[in-house]
Design an enzyme around this catalytic site. Structure first.
Site, short mmCIF file in Angstrom:
data_model
loop_
_atom_site.label_atom_id
_atom_site.label_comp_id
_atom_site.label_asym_id
_atom_site.label_seq_id
_atom_site.Cartn_x
_atom_site.Cartn_y
_atom_site.Cartn_z
CG HIS A 10 -1.87 -1.23 1.16
ND1 HIS A 10 -2.65 -1.85 0.19
CD2 HIS A 10 -2.03 -2.15 2.22
CE1 HIS A 10 -3.20 -2.78 0.38
NE2 HIS A 10 -2.93 -3.20 1.50
CB CYS A 42 -9.61 -4.78 5.63
SG CYS A 42 -9.40 -4.07 3.94
C1 LIG Z 1 -5.49 -9.27 8.24
C2 LIG Z 1 -5.16 -7.54 8.28
C3 LIG Z 1 -6.16 -6.94 8.31
C4 LIG Z 1 -6.16 -5.11 8.31
N1 LIG Z 1 -7.18 -4.50 8.00
C5 LIG Z 1 -6.98 -3.15 7.94
C6 LIG Z 1 -8.22 -2.16 7.73
O1 LIG Z 1 -9.24 -2.64 7.79
N2 LIG Z 1 -7.64 -0.81 7.48
C7 LIG Z 1 -6.53 -0.26 7.75
O2 LIG Z 1 -6.18 0.88 7.82
N3 LIG Z 1 -5.56 -1.14 8.08
C8 LIG Z 1 -5.68 -2.49 7.93
N4 LIG Z 1 -4.76 -3.29 8.03
C9 LIG Z 1 -3.28 -2.88 8.27
C10 LIG Z 1 -2.76 -2.57 6.69
O3 LIG Z 1 -2.85 -3.94 6.08
C11 LIG Z 1 -1.17 -2.14 7.05
O4 LIG Z 1 -1.20 -0.94 7.76
C12 LIG Z 1 -0.43 -1.84 5.64
O5 LIG Z 1 -0.63 -3.09 4.88
C13 LIG Z 1 0.69 -1.28 5.42
O6 LIG Z 1 1.24 -0.95 4.26
P1 LIG Z 1 2.57 -0.99 3.95
O7 LIG Z 1 2.86 -0.77 2.56
O8 LIG Z 1 3.35 0.02 4.81
O9 LIG Z 1 3.31 -2.27 4.46
P2 LIG Z 1 3.14 -3.93 4.13
O10 LIG Z 1 1.63 -3.93 3.70
O11 LIG Z 1 3.57 -4.60 5.16
O12 LIG Z 1 3.88 -3.79 2.89
C14 LIG Z 1 5.24 -3.95 2.98
C15 LIG Z 1 5.95 -4.65 1.71
O13 LIG Z 1 7.43 -4.67 1.82
C16 LIG Z 1 8.01 -5.84 1.18
N5 LIG Z 1 9.20 -6.09 1.89
C17 LIG Z 1 9.62 -6.09 3.21
N6 LIG Z 1 10.91 -5.98 3.36
C18 LIG Z 1 11.49 -6.38 1.94
C19 LIG Z 1 12.75 -6.61 1.35
N7 LIG Z 1 13.80 -6.80 2.29
N8 LIG Z 1 12.79 -6.95 0.08
C20 LIG Z 1 11.81 -6.75 -0.94
N9 LIG Z 1 10.26 -6.50 -0.05
C21 LIG Z 1 10.31 -6.37 0.98
C22 LIG Z 1 6.86 -7.11 1.81
O14 LIG Z 1 6.82 -8.04 0.66
C23 LIG Z 1 5.55 -6.19 1.55
O15 LIG Z 1 4.80 -6.41 0.11
C24 LIG Z 1 -4.59 -4.66 8.32
C25 LIG Z 1 -3.61 -5.78 8.25
C26 LIG Z 1 -3.82 -6.93 8.28
C27 LIG Z 1 -2.78 -7.92 8.08
#
Ligand SMILES: Cc1cc2nc3c(=O)[nH]c(=O)nc-3n(C[C@H](O)[C@H](O)[C@H](O)COP(=O)(O)OP(=O)(O)OC[C@H]3O[C@@H](n4cnc5c(N)ncnc54)[C@H](O)[C@@H]3O)c2cc1C
Ligand SMILES: NC(=O)C1=CN([C@@H]2O[C@H](COP(=O)(O)OP(=O)(O)OC[C@H]3O[C@@H](n4cnc5c(N)ncnc54)[C@H](O)[C@@H]3O)[C@@H](O)[C@H]2O)C=CC1
Length: 443
Positions: A10, A42
């Site tokens: 995201h 979610c």
């Molecule tokens: C079951 C569930 C339900 C949720 N429901 C909600 C909701 O209803 N509303 C809401 O606001 N939030 C919700 N969340 C929280 C939300 O999903 C997270 O806050 C969001 O995914 C954060 O996005 P991000 O991109 O920062 O991190 P992440 O989604 O954790 O993505 C990080 C990415 O980095 C990649 N990565 C990490 N390290 C490396 C590396 N060394 N090399 C290559 N790639 C790497 C991973 O593969 C991953 O794709 C939910 C979470 C879960 C698990």
């Protein structure tokens, strides 16, 4: 200018789209070790609970969309390390081949990792987390297995409560554990969590709050029970949902960190290294309620921080306006929304707060359809600025909490809310709206 984005979920997606859609001179490279991107976590509980037909529509973009915009995107590719001094990212593909990517600007969007309870028996089969799409698929497979009759969920925060509902909807015997004395203790005060706990119990979920799980037990390599402080309970499937930690594995030795290990960032998402930005679950946020830096892992924060970083890298100065951690949950049709701080959270943070409570019907009593709404407004004793709000009802009260989010962001006082212009129409609310009545009741 070449920007490398590590993590294409995201936050990384938001940063990439901001750069690609607004700054045509930008060369964007995206790297992610997963096989998919944009999965809406979610939706896992909705799909596993069969409240939606499939997971097909839980992805909102794909690799091809970024290639069409001119980006280079590598999936199933891990960044193994970063040479910050020479601006080089070291990568390894799933087939073992390695390559480097140089960068002018680097965006760390590496997200969060589920906290794993280090308990005896944790290697048994049938113990899962719920972070990734693949883990959702695994849990769904277990739920479809007739031999899985009892499910134990460890952690009664948002994920735990939602997946416990899903397991119940799939006809399982469900036990929900938390070390806190109630569900959702991080987001709501006890007068609200008590109603959610009753909602869970009345739908057949056996709640074990204030009870720590101490071990998993199994037969033939598969989990069959969990041992907690007050007893041992059958469990053919265990789902761990005890929170996330920021994934700082790539930068923790180079970048300034917050207390919980998240990358410290300024209001433009810059880390302590001027060429490195951090966004989403791996970075801190500015809390307008606390008037301080903190950590709130939400997709909403991930997206907004990605947009802010994208514009600053692209050359447009844009400061984050801070967050309130607004969030919501709907369990067996009971809705709870909150923003800012609960009384408990504010007190833990050292704020001197008061609160006003109110409960009333959504509409006038003469309306055929109606429901009760609970509301709590939390405000600072000295400044009287609103620092939090909680609402609960079977009605959709989500729009109300957005107003409180803005009030916190803008430093609005509880006194300004007392005579706020809130329309009246019997279809929607009462002449004396519960927000007005709650604010008027403030000391
Ligand atoms: C079951 C569930 C339900 C949720 N429901 C909600 C909701 O209803 N509303 C809401 O606001 N939030 C919700 N969340 C929280 C939300 O999903 C997270 O806050 C969001 O995914 C954060 O996005 P991000 O991109 O920062 O991190 P992440 O989604 O954790 O993505 C990080 C990415 O980095 C990649 N990565 C990490 N390290 C490396 C590396 N060394 N090399 C290559 N790639 C790497 C991973 O593969 C991953 O794709 C939910 C979470 C879960 C698990
Ligand atoms: N509707 C929404 O907005 C949703 C948001 N999310 C977000 O995803 C993130 C992760 O969600 P969760 O994993 O539910 O984290 P969480 O922080 O919401 O809940 C973790 C729960 O586990 C409990 N816990 C901690 N250690 C424990 C232990 N050893 N034994 C038993 N219980 C223990 C805590 O008391 C807490 O209630 C959170 O930031 C959450 O806000 C997740 C799902 C839905």
């Amino acid at each position: 200018m070449k920007t490398v984005i590590v993590g294409a979920n995201h936050a990384g997606i938001a940063a990439a789209n901001t750069l690609l859609d607004n700054y045509k001179d930008q060369q964007v490279v995206m790297i992610d070790r997963n096989t998919n991107l944009s999965y809406l976590g979610c939706g896992t509980a909705l799909w596993v609970g069969r409240q939606i037909d499939s997971y097909e529509n839980l992805f909102y973009t794909n690799k091809e969309a970024f290639e069409a915009k001119g980006a280079r995107i590598y999936l199933e590719t891990s960044v193994t390390s970063i040479d910050f001094a020479n601006h080089v990212v070291h990568c390894q593909k799933a087939d073992g081949t390695c390559f480097d990517e140089s960068y002018d600007k680097l965006v760390l969007a590496t997200g969060s990792l589920p906290i794993s309870p280090k308990l005896p028996g944790c290697d048994l089969e049938g113990i899962s987390f719920l972070k990734l799409f693949q883990q959702g698929q695994e849990v769904d497979r277990w739920m479809s297995d007739e031999s899985v009759r009892s499910v134990a969920v460890i952690g009664a925060g948002y994920i735990g409560v939602e997946i416990a509902e899903a397991a119940k909807r799939r006809g399982k015997e469900v036990r929900l554990f938390d070390i806190a004395p109630t569900s959702l203790a991080s987001y709501y005060d006890p007068s609200f969590t008590a109603v959610m706990d009753e909602n869970l119990a009345s739908h057949g979920i056996e709640c074990h709050f204030g009870e720590r799980v101490v071990a998993y037990h199994g037969e033939n390599g598969r989990v069959s029970a969990i041992e907690a402080e007050k007893g041992t309970y059958p469990a053919d499937l265990v789902i761990n949902a005890i929170g996330f930690v920021p994934n700082n594995e790539l930068g923790r030795d180079h970048l300034e960190l917050f207390a919980n290990g998240a990358y410290h960032v300024d209001r433009r998402q810059r880390t302590s290294d001027p060429d490195v930005y951090a966004i989403g679950d791996c970075a801190t946020v500015w809390s307008n309620a606390l008037a301080a830096e903190t950590y709130i892992a939400l997709a909403t924060n991930a997206v907004r921080s990605g947009i802010v970083a994208g514009h600053n890298i692209g050359g447009t100065r844009l400061d984050s306006i801070g967050v309130q951690g607004s969030n919501g949950i709907s369990i067996f049709g009971y809705n709870m929304v909150s923003t800012g701080l609960s009384v408990a959270a504010a007190t833990r943070a050292g704020l001197d707060v008061c609160h006003a409570d109110f409960e009333d019907l959504q509409r006038p009593g003469f309306m055929r359809e109606n429901a009760s709404v609970k509301i709590r407004i939390v405000y600072e004793r000295g400044s009287r600025r609103v620092v939090g709000a909680q609402m609960a009802s079977t009605e959709d009260i989500s729009m109300g909490i957005h107003m409180f989010s803005l009030a916190i962001e803008e430093g609005v006082t509880i006194d300004k809310l007392k005579l706020l212009d809130i329309f009246f129409l019997p279809h929607f609310n009462q002449p004396y709206n519960y927000i007005t009545m709650c604010a008027l009741g403030a000391e």
